[in-house]
Enzyme design. Structure first.
Site, PDB file in Angstrom:
ATOM      1  N   ILE A  89      -7.617   3.136  -4.589  1.00 27.79           N
ATOM      2  CA  ILE A  89      -8.262   2.337  -5.623  1.00 27.79           C
ATOM      3  C   ILE A  89      -9.777   2.408  -5.459  1.00 27.79           C
ATOM      4  CG2 ILE A  89      -8.439   0.030  -6.645  1.00 27.79           C
ATOM      5  CD1 ILE A  89      -5.614   1.270  -6.862  1.00 27.79           C
ATOM      6  N   TYR A  93      -1.338   0.105  10.266  1.00 31.11           N
ATOM      7  CA  TYR A  93      -1.584  -0.415   8.911  1.00 31.11           C
ATOM      8  C   TYR A  93      -0.391  -0.110   8.001  1.00 31.11           C
ATOM      9  CZ  TYR A  93      -3.692  -0.742   4.213  1.00 31.11           C
ATOM     10  OH  TYR A  93      -3.952  -1.035   2.893  1.00 31.11           O
ATOM     11  N   ALA A 109       2.603   0.674   8.901  1.00 33.33           N
ATOM     12  CA  ALA A 109       3.797  -0.019   9.413  1.00 33.33           C
ATOM     13  C   ALA A 109       3.800  -1.483   8.970  1.00 33.33           C
ATOM     14  CB  ALA A 109       3.845   0.080  10.934  1.00 33.33           C
ATOM     15  N   LYS A 130       2.362  -2.695   6.270  1.00 33.33           N
ATOM     16  CA  LYS A 130       2.623  -2.756   4.823  1.00 33.33           C
ATOM     17  C   LYS A 130       4.101  -2.456   4.538  1.00 33.33           C
ATOM     18  CE  LYS A 130      -1.539  -3.623   3.028  1.00 33.33           C
ATOM     19  NZ  LYS A 130      -1.846  -4.893   2.344  1.00 33.33           N
ATOM     20  N   SER A 169       0.849  -1.201   0.000  1.00 28.97           N
ATOM     21  CA  SER A 169       0.000   0.000   0.000  1.00 28.97           C
ATOM     22  C   SER A 169       0.878   1.242   0.000  1.00 28.97           C
ATOM     23  CB  SER A 169      -0.880   0.038   1.247  1.00 28.97           C
ATOM     24  OG  SER A 169      -1.549   1.284   1.339  1.00 28.97           O
TER      25      SER A 169
HETATM   26  P1  NDP Z   1     -11.387  -5.775   0.256  1.00 28.61           P
HETATM   27  O1  NDP Z   1     -11.845  -5.633   1.674  1.00 28.61           O
HETATM   28  O2  NDP Z   1     -12.403  -5.791  -0.826  1.00 28.61           O
HETATM   29  O3  NDP Z   1     -10.495  -7.090   0.100  1.00 28.61           O
HETATM   30  C1  NDP Z   1      -9.820  -7.714   1.109  1.00 28.61           C
HETATM   31  C2  NDP Z   1     -10.128  -9.205   0.964  1.00 28.61           C
HETATM   32  O4  NDP Z   1      -9.286  -9.902   1.853  1.00 28.61           O
HETATM   33  C3  NDP Z   1     -11.562  -9.528   1.325  1.00 28.61           C
HETATM   34  O5  NDP Z   1     -12.103 -10.373   0.309  1.00 28.61           O
HETATM   35  C4  NDP Z   1     -11.451 -10.265   2.659  1.00 28.61           C
HETATM   36  O6  NDP Z   1     -12.441 -11.276   2.728  1.00 28.61           O
HETATM   37  C5  NDP Z   1     -10.047 -10.838   2.567  1.00 28.61           C
HETATM   38  N1  NDP Z   1      -9.393 -11.002   3.851  1.00 28.61           N
HETATM   39  C6  NDP Z   1      -9.068 -10.044   4.746  1.00 28.61           C
HETATM   40  N2  NDP Z   1      -8.473 -10.594   5.814  1.00 28.61           N
HETATM   41  C7  NDP Z   1      -8.410 -11.925   5.579  1.00 28.61           C
HETATM   42  C8  NDP Z   1      -7.905 -13.038   6.304  1.00 28.61           C
HETATM   43  N3  NDP Z   1      -7.375 -12.904   7.525  1.00 28.61           N
HETATM   44  N4  NDP Z   1      -7.981 -14.263   5.741  1.00 28.61           N
HETATM   45  C9  NDP Z   1      -8.548 -14.424   4.519  1.00 28.61           C
HETATM   46  N5  NDP Z   1      -9.040 -13.426   3.792  1.00 28.61           N
HETATM   47  C10 NDP Z   1      -8.978 -12.182   4.326  1.00 28.61           C
HETATM   48  O7  NDP Z   1     -10.336  -4.625   0.038  1.00 28.61           O
HETATM   49  P2  NDP Z   1      -9.343  -4.242  -1.162  1.00 28.61           P
HETATM   50  O8  NDP Z   1      -9.632  -4.998  -2.391  1.00 28.61           O
HETATM   51  O9  NDP Z   1      -9.358  -2.777  -1.173  1.00 28.61           O
HETATM   52  O10 NDP Z   1      -7.940  -4.701  -0.541  1.00 28.61           O
HETATM   53  C11 NDP Z   1      -7.131  -5.713  -1.064  1.00 28.61           C
HETATM   54  C12 NDP Z   1      -5.682  -5.431  -0.663  1.00 28.61           C
HETATM   55  O11 NDP Z   1      -5.285  -4.187  -1.229  1.00 28.61           O
HETATM   56  C13 NDP Z   1      -5.478  -5.306   0.845  1.00 28.61           C
HETATM   57  O12 NDP Z   1      -4.271  -5.927   1.202  1.00 28.61           O
HETATM   58  C14 NDP Z   1      -5.393  -3.789   1.052  1.00 28.61           C
HETATM   59  O13 NDP Z   1      -4.646  -3.453   2.198  1.00 28.61           O
HETATM   60  C15 NDP Z   1      -4.703  -3.365  -0.240  1.00 28.61           C
HETATM   61  N6  NDP Z   1      -4.876  -1.952  -0.613  1.00 28.61           N
HETATM   62  C16 NDP Z   1      -6.112  -1.436  -0.944  1.00 28.61           C
HETATM   63  C17 NDP Z   1      -6.218  -0.097  -1.337  1.00 28.61           C
HETATM   64  C18 NDP Z   1      -7.532   0.529  -1.722  1.00 28.61           C
HETATM   65  O14 NDP Z   1      -7.556   1.751  -2.014  1.00 28.61           O
HETATM   66  N7  NDP Z   1      -8.639  -0.189  -1.754  1.00 28.61           N
HETATM   67  C19 NDP Z   1      -5.040   0.770  -1.402  1.00 28.61           C
HETATM   68  C20 NDP Z   1      -3.812   0.120  -1.053  1.00 28.61           C
HETATM   69  C21 NDP Z   1      -3.749  -1.186  -0.682  1.00 28.61           C
HETATM   70  P3  NDP Z   1     -13.077 -11.770   4.116  1.00 28.61           P
HETATM   71  O15 NDP Z   1     -13.414 -10.549   4.892  1.00 28.61           O
HETATM   72  O16 NDP Z   1     -14.256 -12.597   3.709  1.00 28.61           O
HETATM   73  O17 NDP Z   1     -12.024 -12.603   4.756  1.00 28.61           O
END
Ligand code: NDP
Length: 242
Positions: free
Chosen positions: A179, A146, A148, A150, A133
């Site tokens: 995003i 968060y 830290a 990443k 991120s």
């Molecule tokens: P979402 O919340 O849509 O996606 C995160 C996904 O991860 C969910 O489907 C969630 O499903 C799953 N998840 C979270 N924790 C766990 C876990 N412990 N075990 C299994 N699955 C897990 O968010 P994004 O698509 O935005 O995020 C995806 C990645 O991109 C993340 O790592 C986020 O930090 C990173 N990111 C996003 C940005 C943005 O602007 N959106 C910017 C920068 C980075 P469930 O809850 O069912 O487990």
């Protein structure tokens, strides 16, 4: 040639776009997450195989391994998110510790445990791609945990790249800016803040999940075989100060 791709958190947002991208190329995709309902929906749409798994839980990862093929070409460590957004700590140290650890677990331990679990199955010529991120470079407010976590992903990945390199497996981080079409952008940002973040980009727009998917696919492609231990920012040049 069809490859086997594991996308953690592949039911929604960025992970779903990554799963779609590889599935459209004809690859065999496995997606994971904690909630069955979004997983089933995503599996139906993409043709991916869905497995319920909490990637912070070693026992759940053991169960996932039993469902996976003996050889995996690409691991995308996408599961994560800013856990402060849903679970802000109280004033006491115990709840601060809980909230801080939750971010480290969600964003760093998930990637480390999952990679450790599948490491022996990664095929030569394969790739590990973590979703980092922009918060690693500039913080994300709130606890700071968060960003830290990443940032920690980037440093930990340097060792991973050294470990996997001799086996012909690359390890890189894709670091998204803001995003749109994700829950974070839709539900957790005030309109004014969203406009501010877009104004800081050179491109004048937020990124899309497909922008991240295309970069992940490149890092997993033949053309990227000599790229490892790197962080690739996909943020539209989000560094404007005025
Ligand atoms: P979402 O919340 O849509 O996606 C995160 C996904 O991860 C969910 O489907 C969630 O499903 C799953 N998840 C979270 N924790 C766990 C876990 N412990 N075990 C299994 N699955 C897990 O968010 P994004 O698509 O935005 O995020 C995806 C990645 O991109 C993340 O790592 C986020 O930090 C990173 N990111 C996003 C940005 C943005 O602007 N959106 C910017 C920068 C980075 P469930 O809850 O069912 O487990």
């Amino acid at each position: 040639m069809s490859r086997t791709i594991l996308v953690t958190g592949g039911a929604t947002g960025i992970g779903l776009a990554v799963a779609r991208h590889f599935a459209a190329q004809g690859d065999a995709v496995v997606i994971t997450g904690r909630r069955p309902a979004p997983l089933e929906k995503a599996a139906e749409e993409t043709g991916a195989r869905a497995v319920v798994c909490d990637h912070t839980d070693p026992a759940a990862l053991d169960r996932l391994l039993a469902e996976l093929p003996a050889s995996i070409d690409v691991l995308v460590n996408n599961a994560g998110g800013n856990t402060d957004l849903d679970d802000a700590p109280g004033d006491d140290l115990a709840s601060y510790a809980r909230a801080f650890r939750a971010n480290l677990d969600a964003n760093l331990l998930t990637a480390a445990l999952t990679t450790k679990a599948v490491e022996a199955r990664l095929a030569p010529g394969g790739a590990v791609v973590h979703i980092g991120s922009i918060a690693a470079d500039r913080g994300a407010g709130s606890l700071g945990a968060y960003g830290a976590a990443k940032a920690g992903l980037t440093t930990w990945n340097l060792d991973l790249a050294n470990t996997l390199g001799p086996r012909g497996v690359t390890a890189n981080v894709v670091s998204p800016g803001y995003i749109e079409d994700t829950e974070f952008f839709r539900d957790h940002l005030a309109d004014e803040r969203r406009a501010q973040l877009i104004a800081q980009t050179a491109t004048g727009r937020a990124g899309r999940p497909e922008d991240i998917a295309a970069t992940v696919a490149f890092l997993a492609s033949e053309g990227a075989r000599h790229i490892t231990g790197q962080v690739i920012g996909v943020n539209g040049g989000a560094y404007r100060t005025r």
